[in-house]
Design a protein around this motif. Structure first.
Motif, PDB file in Angstrom:
ATOM      1  N   ALA A   1       0.840  -1.198   0.000  1.00  0.00           N
ATOM      2  CA  ALA A   1       0.000   0.000   0.000  1.00  0.00           C
ATOM      3  C   ALA A   1       0.873   1.246   0.000  1.00  0.00           C
ATOM      4  O   ALA A   1       1.813   1.352   0.792  1.00  0.00           O
ATOM      5  CB  ALA A   1      -0.937   0.003   1.204  1.00  0.00           C
ATOM      6  N   ASP A   2       0.564   2.174  -0.901  1.00  0.00           N
ATOM      7  CA  ASP A   2       1.256   3.465  -0.947  1.00  0.00           C
ATOM      8  C   ASP A   2       0.576   4.437   0.017  1.00  0.00           C
ATOM      9  O   ASP A   2      -0.653   4.442   0.140  1.00  0.00           O
ATOM     10  CB  ASP A   2       1.226   4.031  -2.363  1.00  0.00           C
ATOM     11  CG  ASP A   2       1.983   3.168  -3.355  1.00  0.00           C
ATOM     12  OD1 ASP A   2       1.628   3.199  -4.544  1.00  0.00           O
ATOM     13  OD2 ASP A   2       2.915   2.450  -2.931  1.00  0.00           O
ATOM     14  N   VAL A   3       1.385   5.248   0.680  1.00  0.00           N
ATOM     15  CA  VAL A   3       0.868   6.222   1.645  1.00  0.00           C
ATOM     16  C   VAL A   3       1.375   7.601   1.245  1.00  0.00           C
ATOM     17  O   VAL A   3       2.582   7.850   1.230  1.00  0.00           O
ATOM     18  CB  VAL A   3       1.323   5.895   3.082  1.00  0.00           C
ATOM     19  CG1 VAL A   3       0.709   6.887   4.070  1.00  0.00           C
ATOM     20  CG2 VAL A   3       0.960   4.460   3.458  1.00  0.00           C
ATOM     21  N   GLU A   4       0.459   8.501   0.920  1.00  0.00           N
ATOM     22  CA  GLU A   4       0.815   9.865   0.546  1.00  0.00           C
ATOM     23  C   GLU A   4       1.056  10.694   1.803  1.00  0.00           C
ATOM     24  O   GLU A   4       0.177  10.815   2.659  1.00  0.00           O
ATOM     25  CB  GLU A   4      -0.321  10.478  -0.281  1.00  0.00           C
ATOM     26  CG  GLU A   4      -0.102  11.914  -0.684  1.00  0.00           C
ATOM     27  CD  GLU A   4       1.144  12.081  -1.538  1.00  0.00           C
ATOM     28  OE1 GLU A   4       1.959  12.965  -1.184  1.00  0.00           O
ATOM     29  OE2 GLU A   4       1.290  11.359  -2.536  1.00  0.00           O
ATOM     30  N   VAL A   5       2.260  11.269   1.916  1.00  0.00           N
ATOM     31  CA  VAL A   5       2.613  12.025   3.125  1.00  0.00           C
ATOM     32  C   VAL A   5       3.006  13.465   2.789  1.00  0.00           C
ATOM     33  O   VAL A   5       3.703  14.119   3.567  1.00  0.00           O
ATOM     34  CB  VAL A   5       3.754  11.327   3.902  1.00  0.00           C
ATOM     35  CG1 VAL A   5       3.292   9.987   4.463  1.00  0.00           C
ATOM     36  CG2 VAL A   5       4.995  11.139   3.023  1.00  0.00           C
ATOM     37  N   SER A   6       2.552  13.964   1.639  1.00  0.00           N
ATOM     38  CA  SER A   6       2.922  15.322   1.233  1.00  0.00           C
ATOM     39  C   SER A   6       2.464  16.371   2.232  1.00  0.00           C
ATOM     40  O   SER A   6       3.117  17.405   2.407  1.00  0.00           O
ATOM     41  CB  SER A   6       2.329  15.636  -0.145  1.00  0.00           C
ATOM     42  OG  SER A   6       2.878  14.796  -1.131  1.00  0.00           O
ATOM     43  N   GLN A   7       1.349  16.129   2.897  1.00  0.00           N
ATOM     44  CA  GLN A   7       0.801  17.101   3.834  1.00  0.00           C
ATOM     45  C   GLN A   7       1.289  16.881   5.265  1.00  0.00           C
ATOM     46  O   GLN A   7       0.833  17.570   6.177  1.00  0.00           O
ATOM     47  CB  GLN A   7      -0.731  17.037   3.800  1.00  0.00           C
ATOM     48  CG  GLN A   7      -1.350  17.262   2.427  1.00  0.00           C
ATOM     49  CD  GLN A   7      -0.928  18.597   1.826  1.00  0.00           C
ATOM     50  OE1 GLN A   7      -0.968  19.631   2.513  1.00  0.00           O
ATOM     51  NE2 GLN A   7      -0.540  18.583   0.562  1.00  0.00           N
ATOM     52  N   CYS A   8       2.211  15.945   5.445  1.00  0.00           N
ATOM     53  CA  CYS A   8       2.682  15.622   6.791  1.00  0.00           C
ATOM     54  C   CYS A   8       3.927  16.439   7.138  1.00  0.00           C
ATOM     55  O   CYS A   8       4.901  16.441   6.380  1.00  0.00           O
ATOM     56  CB  CYS A   8       3.005  14.133   6.908  1.00  0.00           C
ATOM     57  SG  CYS A   8       1.587  13.053   6.639  1.00  0.00           S
ATOM     58  N   SER A   9       3.885  17.112   8.257  1.00  0.00           N
ATOM     59  CA  SER A   9       5.036  17.870   8.736  1.00  0.00           C
ATOM     60  C   SER A   9       5.517  17.380  10.094  1.00  0.00           C
ATOM     61  O   SER A   9       6.507  17.881  10.616  1.00  0.00           O
ATOM     62  CB  SER A   9       4.685  19.364   8.828  1.00  0.00           C
ATOM     63  OG  SER A   9       3.576  19.567   9.703  1.00  0.00           O
ATOM     64  N   GLN A  10       4.814  16.385  10.661  1.00  0.00           N
ATOM     65  CA  GLN A  10       5.178  15.816  11.953  1.00  0.00           C
ATOM     66  C   GLN A  10       5.058  14.291  11.888  1.00  0.00           C
ATOM     67  O   GLN A  10       4.261  13.744  11.120  1.00  0.00           O
ATOM     68  CB  GLN A  10       4.268  16.352  13.065  1.00  0.00           C
ATOM     69  CG  GLN A  10       4.370  17.859  13.263  1.00  0.00           C
ATOM     70  CD  GLN A  10       3.411  18.341  14.334  1.00  0.00           C
ATOM     71  OE1 GLN A  10       2.410  17.696  14.628  1.00  0.00           O
ATOM     72  NE2 GLN A  10       3.711  19.494  14.924  1.00  0.00           N
ATOM     73  N   GLY A  11       5.839  13.625  12.733  1.00  0.00           N
ATOM     74  CA  GLY A  11       5.797  12.169  12.764  1.00  0.00           C
ATOM     75  C   GLY A  11       4.428  11.629  13.094  1.00  0.00           C
ATOM     76  O   GLY A  11       4.002  10.593  12.562  1.00  0.00           O
TER      77      GLY A  11
ATOM     78  N   GLU B   1      14.252  13.711   7.805  1.00  0.00           N
ATOM     79  CA  GLU B   1      13.978  12.834   8.946  1.00  0.00           C
ATOM     80  C   GLU B   1      13.653  11.416   8.490  1.00  0.00           C
ATOM     81  O   GLU B   1      14.088  10.428   9.102  1.00  0.00           O
ATOM     82  CB  GLU B   1      12.818  13.391   9.779  1.00  0.00           C
ATOM     83  CG  GLU B   1      13.135  14.621  10.584  1.00  0.00           C
ATOM     84  CD  GLU B   1      13.022  15.901   9.753  1.00  0.00           C
ATOM     85  OE1 GLU B   1      12.901  15.788   8.504  1.00  0.00           O
ATOM     86  OE2 GLU B   1      13.068  16.985  10.338  1.00  0.00           O
ATOM     87  N   LEU B   2      12.904  11.316   7.381  1.00  0.00           N
ATOM     88  CA  LEU B   2      12.498   9.997   6.907  1.00  0.00           C
ATOM     89  C   LEU B   2      13.639   9.221   6.264  1.00  0.00           C
ATOM     90  O   LEU B   2      13.491   8.031   5.963  1.00  0.00           O
ATOM     91  CB  LEU B   2      11.338  10.128   5.922  1.00  0.00           C
ATOM     92  CG  LEU B   2       9.994  10.529   6.547  1.00  0.00           C
ATOM     93  CD1 LEU B   2       8.962  10.830   5.483  1.00  0.00           C
ATOM     94  CD2 LEU B   2       9.484   9.422   7.481  1.00  0.00           C
ATOM     95  N   LEU B   3      14.759   9.888   6.049  1.00  0.00           N
ATOM     96  CA  LEU B   3      15.935   9.172   5.557  1.00  0.00           C
ATOM     97  C   LEU B   3      16.786   8.641   6.697  1.00  0.00           C
ATOM     98  O   LEU B   3      17.783   7.955   6.448  1.00  0.00           O
ATOM     99  CB  LEU B   3      16.775  10.095   4.662  1.00  0.00           C
ATOM    100  CG  LEU B   3      16.117  10.547   3.347  1.00  0.00           C
ATOM    101  CD1 LEU B   3      17.113  11.365   2.533  1.00  0.00           C
ATOM    102  CD2 LEU B   3      15.626   9.355   2.539  1.00  0.00           C
TER     103      LEU B   3
END
Length: 607
Positions: free
Chosen positions: A393-403, A454-456
């Motif tokens: 499943a792909d999860v779009e996180v473009s609008q995410c600025s926090q964990g 952060e995600l890296l």
């Protein structure tokens, strides 16, 4: 023809001990089916000869699933480790609920030659339950069912109460007889004698079948001493084989559906079966779709050690239904007649075996006596069975600025996967077949996000993954949702929120870096191939285009190749980079560019 590894005398003795008869050079046996009640089928001509059977393959009983259970709590680990055995129980229940006439298992019943006691006991119980209901089981051994260390109670090739296990290396015939109707089906099969088989077993089986006496071919069996009643119509012919069918493009008839999904019908115009849109992600019909490959008739699997065969041989054999095994992806190689089918494995074992998996429930209606061009009419319906479903499943996180927002996005994606899986199951499963106990999902984070850096970081991603698992487990423990969902992994394919084209127009150090990276990437993507296959970039390393000379694309790409040569000379990295090509390097260049620009923009390049 004798069984491989045995002389003629030894072969005949082994067959006799196993319950097979051998006359006219053919190993054969007869099994009786119960008389069909007129209330179980629509009354009418041919009701006594109509048939219903299940085609299964590649059960891989008691597969260890070591990677799948890593990090799982005990109760989920148990469910996953038992998944193949639970799926076997579901298979038996399907046969009982659907009142089938027989079950076919086309190889790789077990996962390992030295399988555990659990696999043996569960298989014996399944065989006994079906035998008690009068449902014979017809089995061929595959490459995983190798003869070394066979447990006699589960692996002996023979005929007896409950069904037949076809002999190793020798084609054999089982005639299925129904009182009052005679021989209603002839099932041919051949088992693997060893793990590797380079012979074309399909051709061997076809040759033996075409050499049988006319009386046997007509279903009477007189020359073999059969006492069954004369058959009114030609029997249904089935061949069971664990094989790698060659592939080389497509030869399906024009107008045939890309995806017949659950129902295939023989004797119907091409393209008349129900179809669904093709797709490749969770939420499309792809998870339940049957793949119709239409492999090239001349395609072969030459060099394969899995009984390689040719599709044209199967299609022209005169067999009505080819019950194949070995390929774990569900595929229909040919239709409408004959049906050549891989059911796939009924229980996926990792994320590469995702989507709904199960078996085929086949209904066969005999031809009308005297009717022109009338043959057996077959309907094959896919039935999902697995206890545990694997998905991506792909999860779009473009609008995410926090964990916390990333965790919430993954949680929402998990709920969508759960709902879609349940919906797809309900659309294709026969009544009474329970839905999956759980779903194991590999999530992939995508989009441009401020959390790129952060995600890296492995530590941050691991924390997100563990938090997601905790949240999903809490939902499952509450008993409010079913099936449970487990996050198997979290891949990261995000990009920084940067306008790279705008950066390339800047008269700054960052702009210079962006322009240089773009030039090198284009040079690598172009391949710069010379006639002998050596890239100009590699040639440049030898001096034709000095690295970086004049800003030429070949020179800049050559600099990359020079660095690659340094990596190749490193003992620990040589194997990793050995297969890298221009395309791989271009992707790495883009990733490096984004990371460097992002850090420079954040000021990390100055520290």
């Amino acid at each position: 023809m004798v069984a491989e590894g045995l002389g003629q005398e030894g072969s005949e003795r082994a067959l006799k001990l196993a319950g097979w008869q051998e006359k006219a050079g053919i190993a054969w046996a007869t099994l009786e089916l119960p008389r069909r009640s007129a209330t179980s089928e629509a009354a009418g001509p041919g009701v006594e000869q109509s048939l219903r059977f299940v085609h299964a393959a590649d059960l891989h009983l008691d597969s260890p699933m070591k990677a799948a259970v890593r990090g799982m709590p005990a109760h989920l680990e148990t469910a996953v480790r038992d998944a193949t055995l639970t799926t076997l129980e579901r298979l038996v229940q399907l046969c009982l609920d659907q009142a089938v006439d027989f079950l076919i298992v086309a190889g790789d019943l077990f996962d390992q030659a030295d399988h555990g006691l659990r696999a043996s006991v569960h298989w014996q119980r399944a065989w006994a339950r079906l035998a008690a209901a009068g449902i014979p089981v017809l089995v061929v051994w595959g490459n995983h069912d190798q003869p070394s260390s066979f447990r006699p109670a589960t692996r002996a090739e023979g005929v007896g109460a409950g069904g037949a296990i076809f002999p190793r290396g020798k084609p054999a015939l089982v005639q299925l007889v129904r009182p009052g109707a005679g021989v209603v089906a002839e099932v041919w099969g051949i088992s693997y004698p060893t793990r590797a088989v380079s012979h074309d077993y399909a051709q061997r089986l076809i040759q033996v079948r075409t050499s049988v006496p006319r009386s046997l071919a007509a279903g009477r069996g007189a020359e073999l001493g059969s006492t069954v009643a004369t058959t009114v119509v030609p029997p249904l012919t089935i061949a069971v084989l664990h094989t790698q069918v060659g592939t080389a493009g497509s030869s399906m008839a024009a107008g045939s559906p890309e995806d017949p999904l659950a129902v295939l019908a023989t004797g119907s115009p091409a393209g008349s079966a129900a179809g669904v849109p093709a797709g490749s992600t969770v939420g499309s019909a792809a998870a339940v779709a049957t793949r119709v490959t239409g492999r090239s008739a001349s395609g072969s699997a030459a060099g394969s050690t899995y009984a390689p065969s040719r599709l044209d041989s199967l299609v022209q054999s005169g067999v009505d239904y080819w019950a194949l095994g070995h390929v774990h992806q569900r595929e229909v190689l040919h239709w409408p007649h004959p049906l050549v089918v891989y059911p796939g494995n009924p229980q996926g074992r990792d994320v590469q075996e995702s989507g709904l998996r199960g078996v085929y429930l086949v209904e066969a209606t005999p031809p009308t006596p005297g009717a022109a061009n009338s043959g057996w009419q077959l309907r094959a319906r896919f039935q999902p069975l697995q206890a545990v479903v694997w998905e991506r499943a792909d999860v779009e996180v473009s609008q995410c600025s926090q964990g916390e927002q990333v965790v919430a996005a993954v949680q929402a994606a998990a709920e969508r996967v759960r709902q879609i899986t349940q919906q797809q199951w309900a659309e294709v499963a026969a009544g009474g077949v329970r839905g999956p106990e759980g779903i194991i999902v590999r999530f992939c984070l995508q989009g441009r996000t401020a959390l790129y850096s952060e995600l890296l970081q492995p530590g941050f991603v691991e924390e997100v993954l563990q938090t997601v698992r905790d949240v999903l487990l809490t939902e499952g423990d509450s008993g409010s949702v079913a099936p449970w969902v487990w996050a198997e992994g979290l891949d990261v394919a995000v990009r920084p929120p940067l306008d790279v084209q705008a950066l390339q127009r800047e008269g700054s150090f960052v702009g210079d870096l962006a322009r240089l990276a773009e030039q090198v990437r284009k040079a690598l993507e172009a391949g710069l191939a010379l006639p002998d296959g050596v890239t100009q970039a590699e040639t440049a390393v030898a001096g034709e285009h000095p690295a970086g000379e004049g800003g030429s694309p070949a020179g800049e790409a050559a600099w990359v190749w020079q660095q690659l040569q340094l990596l190749r000379s490193h003992m620990g990295l040589a194997r990793l980079v050995a297969g890298w090509d221009s395309h791989t390097l271009a992707e790495l260049m883009e990733s490096a560019e984004l990371l460097a620009v992002d850090r420079l923009r954040r000021g990390e390049g100055e520290r």
